[in-house]
Motif scaffolding. Sequence first.
Motif, PDB file in Angstrom:
ATOM      1  N   GLU A  22      25.578  41.165  74.098  1.00 30.41           N
ATOM      2  CA  GLU A  22      26.573  41.668  73.157  1.00 30.41           C
ATOM      3  C   GLU A  22      27.966  41.134  73.488  1.00 30.41           C
ATOM      4  O   GLU A  22      28.759  40.842  72.600  1.00 30.41           O
ATOM      5  N   SER A  23      28.265  40.982  74.788  1.00 27.30           N
ATOM      6  CA  SER A  23      29.574  40.453  75.177  1.00 27.30           C
ATOM      7  C   SER A  23      29.729  39.011  74.707  1.00 27.30           C
ATOM      8  O   SER A  23      30.823  38.600  74.297  1.00 27.30           O
ATOM      9  N   GLU A  46      31.090  55.268  70.594  1.00 24.09           N
ATOM     10  CA  GLU A  46      29.685  55.642  70.523  1.00 24.09           C
ATOM     11  C   GLU A  46      29.517  56.706  69.446  1.00 24.09           C
ATOM     12  O   GLU A  46      30.333  57.618  69.322  1.00 24.09           O
ATOM     13  N   ARG A  91      29.296  45.241  67.018  1.00 21.10           N
ATOM     14  CA  ARG A  91      28.345  46.358  66.924  1.00 21.10           C
ATOM     15  C   ARG A  91      27.190  46.082  67.875  1.00 21.10           C
ATOM     16  O   ARG A  91      26.719  44.955  67.980  1.00 21.10           O
ATOM     17  N   SER A  92      26.733  47.115  68.572  1.00 25.31           N
ATOM     18  CA  SER A  92      25.590  46.939  69.469  1.00 25.31           C
ATOM     19  C   SER A  92      24.337  46.708  68.651  1.00 25.31           C
ATOM     20  O   SER A  92      24.255  47.069  67.474  1.00 25.31           O
ATOM     21  N   THR A  93      23.346  46.106  69.286  1.00 28.82           N
ATOM     22  CA  THR A  93      22.117  45.805  68.562  1.00 28.82           C
ATOM     23  C   THR A  93      21.376  47.058  68.126  1.00 28.82           C
ATOM     24  O   THR A  93      20.684  47.051  67.113  1.00 28.82           O
ATOM     25  N   ASP A  94      21.542  48.156  68.871  1.00 26.82           N
ATOM     26  CA  ASP A  94      20.857  49.394  68.482  1.00 26.82           C
ATOM     27  C   ASP A  94      21.668  50.227  67.480  1.00 26.82           C
ATOM     28  O   ASP A  94      21.204  51.253  67.001  1.00 26.82           O
ATOM     29  N   PHE A  97      26.793  51.795  69.122  1.00 25.24           N
ATOM     30  CA  PHE A  97      28.103  51.492  69.684  1.00 25.24           C
ATOM     31  C   PHE A  97      28.830  50.458  68.837  1.00 25.24           C
ATOM     32  O   PHE A  97      28.205  49.587  68.239  1.00 25.24           O
TER      33      PHE A  97
END
Length: 186
Positions: A22-23, A46, A91-94, A97
């Motif tokens: 993600e970074s 979150e 955006r996080s993959t899940d 976040f």
Amino acid sequence: GAVGSGLFGMLGGGGFTDPDAESARAADFLAATGTTTVPDMVLLVEAAAGVDDPAVAAAGRDLTAAVAAEPGVERAVSYWSAAGGDGPALRSTDGRFALVLIDLADADAADADDRAAAIADRYTGTRGPLAVREGGAHAIDTAIGEQLESDLLRAEAIAVPATLVLLLIVFGGLVASALPVVVAAI
């Protein structure tokens, strides 16, 4: 030493970042939007309901706008405010976040740390459906400074008594062993 001396020539340089992390995606986003510097602050947001939930998205847009309106903030961009297709990099993959990236105006000024601390104090914590934490250069610098201070205090608490005991043993008397300490204190 001699056995391993040729090893350095065989080792190649490589990256330390997983290109799928993600970074790495956030870094690609920064490059694509023309941002050539690392943001001064990062807010990690979150949301248990997911960052695409309508109530969360509204709160995220409000958070981004409020941070952007702070005095001394040059720019704030987030998953919810990014133009075009650039938002997914923040955006996080899940989907739980999202990031808010903050650039401070005149980040090298003497009051930049105070401004960053004020922003962190004002916006971190629970804000409706959002749980906001601080990250980025300011948070890292603050954590390093606090750890250094703690470590130095611990080192002094060990070193000073140990030195006094050694001086007492070497000089054989309390007055003679205290003299170097008194001179150093002056």
